[in-house]
Enzyme design. Sequence first.
Site, PDB file in Angstrom:
ATOM      1  N   GLU A 155     -30.686  68.654 -14.016  1.00  0.00           N
ATOM      2  CA  GLU A 155     -31.609  67.954 -14.851  1.00  0.00           C
ATOM      3  C   GLU A 155     -31.836  66.807 -13.880  1.00  0.00           C
ATOM      4  O   GLU A 155     -30.942  66.439 -13.057  1.00  0.00           O
ATOM      5  CB  GLU A 155     -31.091  67.675 -16.239  1.00  0.00           C
ATOM      6  CG  GLU A 155     -31.674  66.349 -16.964  1.00  0.00           C
ATOM      7  CD  GLU A 155     -33.248  66.942 -17.534  1.00  0.00           C
ATOM      8  OE1 GLU A 155     -33.964  67.342 -16.626  1.00  0.00           O
ATOM      9  OE2 GLU A 155     -33.543  66.434 -18.524  1.00  0.00           O
ATOM     10  N   ASP A 156     -33.175  66.103 -14.181  1.00  0.00           N
ATOM     11  CA  ASP A 156     -33.468  64.993 -13.500  1.00  0.00           C
ATOM     12  C   ASP A 156     -32.715  63.705 -13.874  1.00  0.00           C
ATOM     13  O   ASP A 156     -31.993  62.752 -13.003  1.00  0.00           O
ATOM     14  CB  ASP A 156     -34.841  64.374 -13.353  1.00  0.00           C
ATOM     15  CG  ASP A 156     -35.447  64.394 -14.756  1.00  0.00           C
ATOM     16  OD1 ASP A 156     -34.807  64.707 -15.797  1.00  0.00           O
ATOM     17  OD2 ASP A 156     -36.699  64.213 -14.887  1.00  0.00           O
ATOM     18  N   ASP A 188     -31.136  59.997 -20.159  1.00  0.00           N
ATOM     19  CA  ASP A 188     -31.298  58.591 -20.897  1.00  0.00           C
ATOM     20  C   ASP A 188     -30.487  58.445 -22.163  1.00  0.00           C
ATOM     21  O   ASP A 188     -29.500  58.176 -22.419  1.00  0.00           O
ATOM     22  CB  ASP A 188     -32.858  58.439 -20.925  1.00  0.00           C
ATOM     23  CG  ASP A 188     -33.213  57.067 -21.477  1.00  0.00           C
ATOM     24  OD1 ASP A 188     -32.569  56.125 -21.598  1.00  0.00           O
ATOM     25  OD2 ASP A 188     -34.459  56.924 -21.820  1.00  0.00           O
ATOM     26  N   PHE A 197     -36.382  51.815 -15.558  1.00  0.00           N
ATOM     27  CA  PHE A 197     -37.321  53.117 -15.373  1.00  0.00           C
ATOM     28  C   PHE A 197     -37.437  53.198 -13.996  1.00  0.00           C
ATOM     29  O   PHE A 197     -38.199  52.550 -13.255  1.00  0.00           O
ATOM     30  CB  PHE A 197     -38.575  52.818 -16.227  1.00  0.00           C
ATOM     31  CG  PHE A 197     -39.427  54.018 -16.702  1.00  0.00           C
ATOM     32  CD1 PHE A 197     -39.000  54.727 -17.540  1.00  0.00           C
ATOM     33  CD2 PHE A 197     -40.144  54.669 -15.581  1.00  0.00           C
ATOM     34  CE1 PHE A 197     -39.451  56.224 -18.073  1.00  0.00           C
ATOM     35  CE2 PHE A 197     -40.702  56.012 -15.943  1.00  0.00           C
ATOM     36  CZ  PHE A 197     -40.396  56.763 -17.000  1.00  0.00           C
ATOM     37  N   ARG A 225     -44.222  61.691  -8.844  1.00  0.00           N
ATOM     38  CA  ARG A 225     -43.174  62.696  -8.434  1.00  0.00           C
ATOM     39  C   ARG A 225     -42.888  63.048  -7.238  1.00  0.00           C
ATOM     40  O   ARG A 225     -41.599  63.315  -6.769  1.00  0.00           O
ATOM     41  CB  ARG A 225     -43.377  63.936  -9.296  1.00  0.00           C
ATOM     42  CG  ARG A 225     -43.564  63.973 -10.621  1.00  0.00           C
ATOM     43  CD  ARG A 225     -43.475  65.231 -11.387  1.00  0.00           C
ATOM     44  NE  ARG A 225     -43.901  65.392 -12.642  1.00  0.00           N
ATOM     45  CZ  ARG A 225     -43.071  65.149 -13.792  1.00  0.00           C
ATOM     46  NH1 ARG A 225     -41.777  64.921 -13.500  1.00  0.00           N
ATOM     47  NH2 ARG A 225     -43.411  65.136 -14.857  1.00  0.00           N
TER      48      ARG A 225
HETATM   49  P1  IMP Z   1     -33.538  61.758 -22.875  1.00  0.00           P
HETATM   50  O1  IMP Z   1     -33.687  62.927 -23.804  1.00  0.00           O
HETATM   51  O2  IMP Z   1     -33.913  60.353 -23.719  1.00  0.00           O
HETATM   52  O3  IMP Z   1     -32.123  61.748 -22.438  1.00  0.00           O
HETATM   53  O4  IMP Z   1     -34.490  61.949 -21.715  1.00  0.00           O
HETATM   54  C1  IMP Z   1     -34.605  62.586 -20.689  1.00  0.00           C
HETATM   55  C2  IMP Z   1     -35.733  62.855 -20.289  1.00  0.00           C
HETATM   56  O5  IMP Z   1     -36.860  61.591 -20.221  1.00  0.00           O
HETATM   57  C3  IMP Z   1     -35.748  62.861 -18.764  1.00  0.00           C
HETATM   58  O6  IMP Z   1     -35.403  64.389 -18.497  1.00  0.00           O
HETATM   59  C4  IMP Z   1     -37.025  62.377 -18.280  1.00  0.00           C
HETATM   60  O7  IMP Z   1     -37.929  63.475 -18.249  1.00  0.00           O
HETATM   61  C5  IMP Z   1     -37.137  61.211 -19.160  1.00  0.00           C
HETATM   62  N1  IMP Z   1     -36.967  59.900 -18.706  1.00  0.00           N
HETATM   63  C6  IMP Z   1     -35.910  59.170 -18.977  1.00  0.00           C
HETATM   64  N2  IMP Z   1     -35.695  57.975 -18.445  1.00  0.00           N
HETATM   65  C7  IMP Z   1     -36.579  58.153 -17.220  1.00  0.00           C
HETATM   66  C8  IMP Z   1     -36.963  57.143 -16.061  1.00  0.00           C
HETATM   67  O8  IMP Z   1     -36.324  56.202 -15.920  1.00  0.00           O
HETATM   68  N3  IMP Z   1     -37.846  57.589 -15.484  1.00  0.00           N
HETATM   69  C9  IMP Z   1     -38.509  58.841 -15.642  1.00  0.00           C
HETATM   70  N4  IMP Z   1     -38.196  59.647 -16.441  1.00  0.00           N
HETATM   71  C10 IMP Z   1     -37.375  59.326 -17.620  1.00  0.00           C
HETATM   72 MG    MG Z   2     -36.568  65.729 -17.623  1.00  0.00          MG
END
Ligand code: IMP
Ligand code: MG
Length: 176
Positions: A99-100, A103, A152, A165
């Site tokens: 995963e990238d 958050d 971010f 990207r």
């Molecule tokens: P989560 O479900 O809140 O953990 O969010 C995860 C997804 O939100 C990641 O897979 C990203 O696609 C996006 N995301 C969260 N923070 C960032 C950021 O700082 N930059 C870009 N995408 C983010």
């Molecule tokens: Mg993602």
Amino acid sequence: MNVKSLTPLFSAKDIAERVNLLAAEIDHVYGDTPLLIVCVLKGAAIFFADIVRALRKPHITLDFVRVSSYGMANTPEACVSFLKDVEVPLEGKDVLVIEDIIDTGQSMDFLMGQFAARSPRSLRLAVLVDKTERRHAAVRADFVGFALRQGFIVGYGLDYAEQYRQLPDICTLDFA
Ligand code: IMP
Ligand code: MG
């Protein structure tokens, strides 16, 4: 929201060094056992491409998933769902999800829960960036590229509204 500026945070060189170290860790943990590596589209695509090519272990297969995106999933009540599932059964396999960024943790809480229910032999998570400030789901990555408290970020696969990207560095995006 207007974008104010992009500030480099992790350079392409920093990233390449971390990716090589992570790949060595992954090689060490799995040895020669067959491994299914699952890329979470779209954000992890570039990280995934680099990490799988840095692995030295044999017997690797690749697959892809996509789950509902950040914009729809950033409230505690939000419901995460599959936009695209893997194309192979996970039962009895060693599965590594790539995963990238984590958050709030909602997306990976959903995905890892769904995958665990399919009875893999093992299930682990590798994440490029572990962002901790907004975490509310109890998700823990087994392999972490970079830890970040807040902010971010874009680049190296990470987007803001589908932009940035392609940047080779990871940059902080500041808004006016
Ligand atoms: P989560 O479900 O809140 O953990 O969010 C995860 C997804 O939100 C990641 O897979 C990203 O696609 C996006 N995301 C969260 N923070 C960032 C950021 O700082 N930059 C870009 N995408 C983010
Ligand atoms: Mg993602």
